[in-house]
Design a protein around this motif. Structure first.
Motif, PDB file in Angstrom:
ATOM      1  N   LEU A  59      23.751 -77.773  27.771  1.00  0.00           N
ATOM      2  CA  LEU A  59      23.267 -77.920  27.160  1.00  0.00           C
ATOM      3  C   LEU A  59      23.383 -78.857  25.832  1.00  0.00           C
ATOM      4  O   LEU A  59      22.833 -79.258  25.219  1.00  0.00           O
ATOM      5  CB  LEU A  59      22.910 -76.134  26.062  1.00  0.00           C
ATOM      6  CG  LEU A  59      22.679 -76.099  24.745  1.00  0.00           C
ATOM      7  CD1 LEU A  59      21.035 -75.819  24.909  1.00  0.00           C
ATOM      8  CD2 LEU A  59      23.003 -75.685  24.043  1.00  0.00           C
ATOM      9  N   ARG A 114      19.187 -86.440  23.768  1.00  0.00           N
ATOM     10  CA  ARG A 114      17.976 -86.529  23.620  1.00  0.00           C
ATOM     11  C   ARG A 114      17.628 -87.136  22.550  1.00  0.00           C
ATOM     12  O   ARG A 114      18.609 -87.067  21.535  1.00  0.00           O
ATOM     13  CB  ARG A 114      17.537 -84.770  22.816  1.00  0.00           C
ATOM     14  CG  ARG A 114      16.311 -84.794  22.701  1.00  0.00           C
ATOM     15  CD  ARG A 114      16.502 -83.580  22.407  1.00  0.00           C
ATOM     16  NE  ARG A 114      15.103 -82.891  22.272  1.00  0.00           N
ATOM     17  CZ  ARG A 114      14.951 -82.551  19.699  1.00  0.00           C
ATOM     18  NH1 ARG A 114      15.414 -83.450  19.227  1.00  0.00           N
ATOM     19  NH2 ARG A 114      13.584 -83.015  19.818  1.00  0.00           N
ATOM     20  N   TYR A 141      21.025 -84.328  11.095  1.00  0.00           N
ATOM     21  CA  TYR A 141      20.650 -83.970  11.784  1.00  0.00           C
ATOM     22  C   TYR A 141      20.637 -82.825  12.750  1.00  0.00           C
ATOM     23  O   TYR A 141      20.526 -81.975  12.869  1.00  0.00           O
ATOM     24  CB  TYR A 141      19.707 -84.750  13.088  1.00  0.00           C
ATOM     25  CG  TYR A 141      18.327 -84.547  13.729  1.00  0.00           C
ATOM     26  CD1 TYR A 141      17.080 -83.926  12.548  1.00  0.00           C
ATOM     27  CD2 TYR A 141      18.214 -84.700  14.766  1.00  0.00           C
ATOM     28  CE1 TYR A 141      15.764 -83.843  13.680  1.00  0.00           C
ATOM     29  CE2 TYR A 141      17.201 -83.441  15.745  1.00  0.00           C
ATOM     30  CZ  TYR A 141      16.786 -83.614  14.549  1.00  0.00           C
ATOM     31  OH  TYR A 141      15.348 -82.790  15.429  1.00  0.00           O
ATOM     32  N   PRO A 193      17.948 -77.308  34.460  1.00  0.00           N
ATOM     33  CA  PRO A 193      18.006 -77.012  32.820  1.00  0.00           C
ATOM     34  C   PRO A 193      16.882 -78.166  32.495  1.00  0.00           C
ATOM     35  O   PRO A 193      15.855 -77.342  31.763  1.00  0.00           O
ATOM     36  CB  PRO A 193      19.308 -77.911  32.073  1.00  0.00           C
ATOM     37  CG  PRO A 193      20.061 -77.943  33.113  1.00  0.00           C
ATOM     38  CD  PRO A 193      19.522 -77.484  34.336  1.00  0.00           C
ATOM     39  N   ARG A 206      10.915 -79.944  26.811  1.00  0.00           N
ATOM     40  CA  ARG A 206      12.015 -80.860  25.719  1.00  0.00           C
ATOM     41  C   ARG A 206      12.119 -80.106  24.541  1.00  0.00           C
ATOM     42  O   ARG A 206      13.492 -79.596  23.687  1.00  0.00           O
ATOM     43  CB  ARG A 206      11.358 -82.608  25.583  1.00  0.00           C
ATOM     44  CG  ARG A 206      12.087 -82.722  24.610  1.00  0.00           C
ATOM     45  CD  ARG A 206      11.450 -84.639  25.294  1.00  0.00           C
ATOM     46  NE  ARG A 206      12.664 -85.691  24.958  1.00  0.00           N
ATOM     47  CZ  ARG A 206      11.937 -87.113  25.070  1.00  0.00           C
ATOM     48  NH1 ARG A 206      11.284 -87.490  25.336  1.00  0.00           N
ATOM     49  NH2 ARG A 206      12.701 -88.180  24.633  1.00  0.00           N
ATOM     50  N   GLU A 207      10.386 -80.046  24.337  1.00  0.00           N
ATOM     51  CA  GLU A 207      10.884 -79.466  22.494  1.00  0.00           C
ATOM     52  C   GLU A 207      11.144 -78.034  22.879  1.00  0.00           C
ATOM     53  O   GLU A 207      12.319 -77.724  21.540  1.00  0.00           O
ATOM     54  CB  GLU A 207       9.475 -79.055  22.199  1.00  0.00           C
ATOM     55  CG  GLU A 207       9.380 -79.125  20.713  1.00  0.00           C
ATOM     56  CD  GLU A 207       9.792 -80.352  19.612  1.00  0.00           C
ATOM     57  OE1 GLU A 207      10.615 -80.021  18.760  1.00  0.00           O
ATOM     58  OE2 GLU A 207      10.424 -81.217  20.504  1.00  0.00           O
ATOM     59  N   MET A 234      13.777 -76.462  24.479  1.00  0.00           N
ATOM     60  CA  MET A 234      15.753 -77.554  24.415  1.00  0.00           C
ATOM     61  C   MET A 234      16.024 -77.509  23.394  1.00  0.00           C
ATOM     62  O   MET A 234      17.188 -77.444  22.398  1.00  0.00           O
ATOM     63  CB  MET A 234      15.079 -78.678  25.485  1.00  0.00           C
ATOM     64  CG  MET A 234      16.912 -78.981  25.997  1.00  0.00           C
ATOM     65  SD  MET A 234      18.022 -78.001  26.612  1.00  0.00           S
ATOM     66  CE  MET A 234      18.465 -79.515  27.592  1.00  0.00           C
ATOM     67  N   HIS A 235      15.232 -78.788  22.352  1.00  0.00           N
ATOM     68  CA  HIS A 235      15.488 -78.754  20.577  1.00  0.00           C
ATOM     69  C   HIS A 235      15.934 -77.757  20.314  1.00  0.00           C
ATOM     70  O   HIS A 235      17.078 -77.054  19.355  1.00  0.00           O
ATOM     71  CB  HIS A 235      14.522 -79.363  20.327  1.00  0.00           C
ATOM     72  CG  HIS A 235      14.330 -79.496  18.746  1.00  0.00           C
ATOM     73  ND1 HIS A 235      15.757 -80.651  17.938  1.00  0.00           N
ATOM     74  CD2 HIS A 235      14.358 -79.011  17.880  1.00  0.00           C
ATOM     75  CE1 HIS A 235      15.456 -80.163  16.948  1.00  0.00           C
ATOM     76  NE2 HIS A 235      14.474 -79.325  16.780  1.00  0.00           N
ATOM     77  N   MET A 295      16.181 -74.219  21.752  1.00  0.00           N
ATOM     78  CA  MET A 295      17.264 -73.691  22.463  1.00  0.00           C
ATOM     79  C   MET A 295      18.737 -73.890  21.264  1.00  0.00           C
ATOM     80  O   MET A 295      19.532 -73.690  21.208  1.00  0.00           O
ATOM     81  CB  MET A 295      17.463 -74.343  23.675  1.00  0.00           C
ATOM     82  CG  MET A 295      18.511 -73.053  24.210  1.00  0.00           C
ATOM     83  SD  MET A 295      18.631 -71.899  24.113  1.00  0.00           S
ATOM     84  CE  MET A 295      19.270 -70.823  24.793  1.00  0.00           C
ATOM     85  N   ILE A 296      19.144 -75.574  21.275  1.00  0.00           N
ATOM     86  CA  ILE A 296      20.147 -76.005  20.609  1.00  0.00           C
ATOM     87  C   ILE A 296      20.077 -75.624  19.303  1.00  0.00           C
ATOM     88  O   ILE A 296      21.222 -75.356  19.576  1.00  0.00           O
ATOM     89  CB  ILE A 296      20.344 -77.799  21.202  1.00  0.00           C
ATOM     90  CG1 ILE A 296      19.941 -78.116  22.349  1.00  0.00           C
ATOM     91  CG2 ILE A 296      21.727 -78.449  20.222  1.00  0.00           C
ATOM     92  CD1 ILE A 296      19.462 -78.914  22.901  1.00  0.00           C
ATOM     93  N   VAL A 299      21.221 -72.288  18.850  1.00  0.00           N
ATOM     94  CA  VAL A 299      22.631 -71.636  19.894  1.00  0.00           C
ATOM     95  C   VAL A 299      23.455 -72.283  18.904  1.00  0.00           C
ATOM     96  O   VAL A 299      24.665 -71.591  18.063  1.00  0.00           O
ATOM     97  CB  VAL A 299      23.329 -72.450  21.031  1.00  0.00           C
ATOM     98  CG1 VAL A 299      25.088 -72.246  20.790  1.00  0.00           C
ATOM     99  CG2 VAL A 299      22.248 -71.711  22.112  1.00  0.00           C
ATOM    100  N   LEU A 300      23.416 -73.321  18.281  1.00  0.00           N
ATOM    101  CA  LEU A 300      24.259 -74.160  17.189  1.00  0.00           C
ATOM    102  C   LEU A 300      23.768 -73.220  16.196  1.00  0.00           C
ATOM    103  O   LEU A 300      24.771 -73.444  14.857  1.00  0.00           O
ATOM    104  CB  LEU A 300      24.144 -75.794  16.397  1.00  0.00           C
ATOM    105  CG  LEU A 300      24.460 -76.504  17.689  1.00  0.00           C
ATOM    106  CD1 LEU A 300      23.531 -77.934  16.995  1.00  0.00           C
ATOM    107  CD2 LEU A 300      25.664 -76.901  18.137  1.00  0.00           C
ATOM    108  N   LEU A 352      28.165 -84.563  20.128  1.00  0.00           N
ATOM    109  CA  LEU A 352      27.787 -85.202  19.964  1.00  0.00           C
ATOM    110  C   LEU A 352      27.689 -86.535  19.063  1.00  0.00           C
ATOM    111  O   LEU A 352      26.679 -87.505  19.635  1.00  0.00           O
ATOM    112  CB  LEU A 352      25.831 -83.990  19.160  1.00  0.00           C
ATOM    113  CG  LEU A 352      26.014 -82.789  19.765  1.00  0.00           C
ATOM    114  CD1 LEU A 352      25.043 -81.764  18.869  1.00  0.00           C
ATOM    115  CD2 LEU A 352      25.159 -83.218  21.067  1.00  0.00           C
ATOM    116  N   MET A 359      25.658 -68.479  23.532  1.00  0.00           N
ATOM    117  CA  MET A 359      25.195 -68.946  24.729  1.00  0.00           C
ATOM    118  C   MET A 359      24.249 -67.785  25.352  1.00  0.00           C
ATOM    119  O   MET A 359      23.059 -67.630  25.784  1.00  0.00           O
ATOM    120  CB  MET A 359      24.912 -70.288  25.203  1.00  0.00           C
ATOM    121  CG  MET A 359      24.534 -70.972  25.293  1.00  0.00           C
ATOM    122  SD  MET A 359      24.723 -72.127  26.355  1.00  0.00           S
ATOM    123  CE  MET A 359      23.392 -72.324  27.506  1.00  0.00           C
TER     124      MET A 359
END
Lengths: 263, 189
Positions: free
Chosen positions: A57, A64, B38, B116, B122-123, B125-126, B128-129, B132-133, B149, B183
């Motif tokens: 993830l 990304r 971001y 995955p 894609r969106e 995933m964003h 989801m990330i 979680v964060l 990151l 997660m």
């Protein structure tokens, strides 16, 4: 032989390496050690499973593309115009400079606050001798300066006059004292003889001798006060009334061990 | 005047209020600061605001900047503080920062692990990330962002956070553990 506690200890160590194991960032020998442990430990395998998911993830998030910022330098520059050009201080010493400035300011404030008190405590030493004219011949010549044996400046005199007879020869001390006492006796204000800061109890030497000179019981009713056993080497005359000007005579005895007192 | 490095030249000039030098700093680090904000906030608009505010603050504070760390880590530190303030404001107001109405109930850990990239758009995933964060404490989130990151070294993270390298490793381990737990909880519904 299987040791449960040893195994758990190993699990904790392996858990800390799983992220790097997943990212293939472990040295070869440690990598093999982790693999060997994982082959035997179901619990760590489950942890690896979830670590791998989290790692994937995060990797996806890293790769990304994120949107471009909208703002540019052209948007920022006008905002900076509002601020004056920063003045460079000496950043390394800035805290020291500020603390010193603050310290000096605080000290000045304290000094200002306590100045009246300090003025009252410290005798004002006048360099001018204002002794009785008839007796001033001997005393001023031998007394260490600055010295005031007594003052005649009555109405506007400072709160305290101070006379020091330091290192005065014994014979001259007696004469100086007499001169001073006479001057004080002629004062228009009542006086009190007090003792402060004597190294030797004053009564030994001075009390009987001083009294006739220092305490002329005039119409103004001066009083003599000689505290016993006071650790003092000074005699002080102060006015009886706190509202009136003070007269102070201080005598520092050069040799207090001698029996024949100048008094 | 001779400068040991480009960094030092910028530092000295910016301290004097040289706007051209500051523009150089802006151009060099603007993307990094924006990216950091971001990742912490999960919103482009807010990241943009934080980025601008970071540079305004940096401009004003350059004379006091002692150069104990690099300009890069210093800017990230300023941006991190601003982001933390925003996160606190969100919590106080009870704001939900992102539109998280996705369908993760359908997502199983197995499906996630097999592929995955295909499983999640894609969106998604964003989302989801950041879902979680967003569930992590701000300090742990910052650790993950800085290391995984922004890809900073342990030493650089130590400069940003203001602790030792050993402290960074420990905090990072805890943060990753929380991330994993979070997660798992999300994937299990």
């Amino acid at each position: 032989m299987y040791n449960f506690f040893e195994h758990k200890k190993q699990c904790r160590q392996i858990e800390q390496m799983l992220w790097d194991y997943t990212a293939h960032r472990l040295p070869e020998d440690i990598y093999e050690k982790v693999e060997a442990h994982l082959a035997l430990c179901d619990s760590c395998q489950r942890t690896l499973h979830s670590t791998r998911s989290a790692h994937q993830l995060i990797s996806a998030a890293r790769s990304r593309e994120i949107p471009e910022p909208v703002s540019t330098w052209e948007d920022l520059a006008p905002q900076l115009q509002r601020f004056p050009v920063p003045v460079q201080n000496s950043p390394r010493y800035a805290p020291l400079v500020w603390s010193l400035t603050g310290g000096v300011a605080a000290a000045l404030l304290i000094l200002l606050a306590f100045l009246p008190m300090i003025g009252a405590l410290q005798p004002v030493v006048h360099p001018v001798l204002a002794l009785h004219p008839a007796e001033s011949k001997s005393a001023p010549a031998v007394i260490n300066k600055p010295v005031v044996l007594a003052s005649k400046t009555t109405e506007h005199a400072p709160a305290t006059h101070h006379a020091s007879l330091q290192q005065l020869p014994r014979t001259e001390l007696a004469a100086a004292c007499r001169a001073a006492f006479t001057a004080l006796a002629a004062s228009t204000h009542p006086v009190v003889l007090t003792q402060a800061a004597a190294r030797t109890p004053l009564h030994k030497h001075s009390a009987p001798a001083v009294s006739p000179h220092a305490a002329p019981h005039t119409a103004k009713q001066p009083r003599i006060q000689l505290p016993q056993n006071s650790p003092s080497n000074q005699l002080q005359y102060v006015s009886a009334s706190s509202t009136e000007p003070h007269y102070v005579l201080s005598m520092l005895q050069p040799d207090t061990s001698s029996e024949d007192s100048p008094y | 005047m001779e400068y040991k490095s480009d960094e030092q030249r910028l530092l000295v000039k910016c301290r004097r209020g040289d706007r051209t030098a500051f523009e150089e700093v802006y151009n060099k680090y603007t993307r990094i600061v924006y990216r950091h904000a971001y990742h912490l906030l999960g919103s482009g608009d807010e990241a943009d605001d934080v980025m601008q505010e970071t540079f305004v603050r940096a401009y004003r504070s350059f004379p006091e900047f002692r150069g104990d760390c690099s300009i890069h880590t210093w800017l990230l530190k300023v941006a991190g503080n601003l982001c933390r303030d925003r996160i606190k404001q969100r919590v106080r107001r009870g704001d939900v920062p992102l539109n998280l109405d996705t369908h993760y109930e359908e997502l199983t850990p197995d499906a996630w692990e097999q592929n995955p990239a295909v499983t999640v758009e894609r969106e998604d995933m964003h989302r989801m990330i950041y879902r979680v964060l967003d569930g992590l404490p701000a300090a742990q989130r910052e650790m993950i962002v800085l290391r995984d990151l922004d890809e900073l070294s342990y030493q650089e993270i130590a400069e940003v956070i203001g602790c030792t390298v050993a402290g960074v490793k420990l905090r990072l381990f805890r943060a990753r553990k929380s991330l994993r737990t979070r997660m798992e909880a999300l994937l299990q519904g």
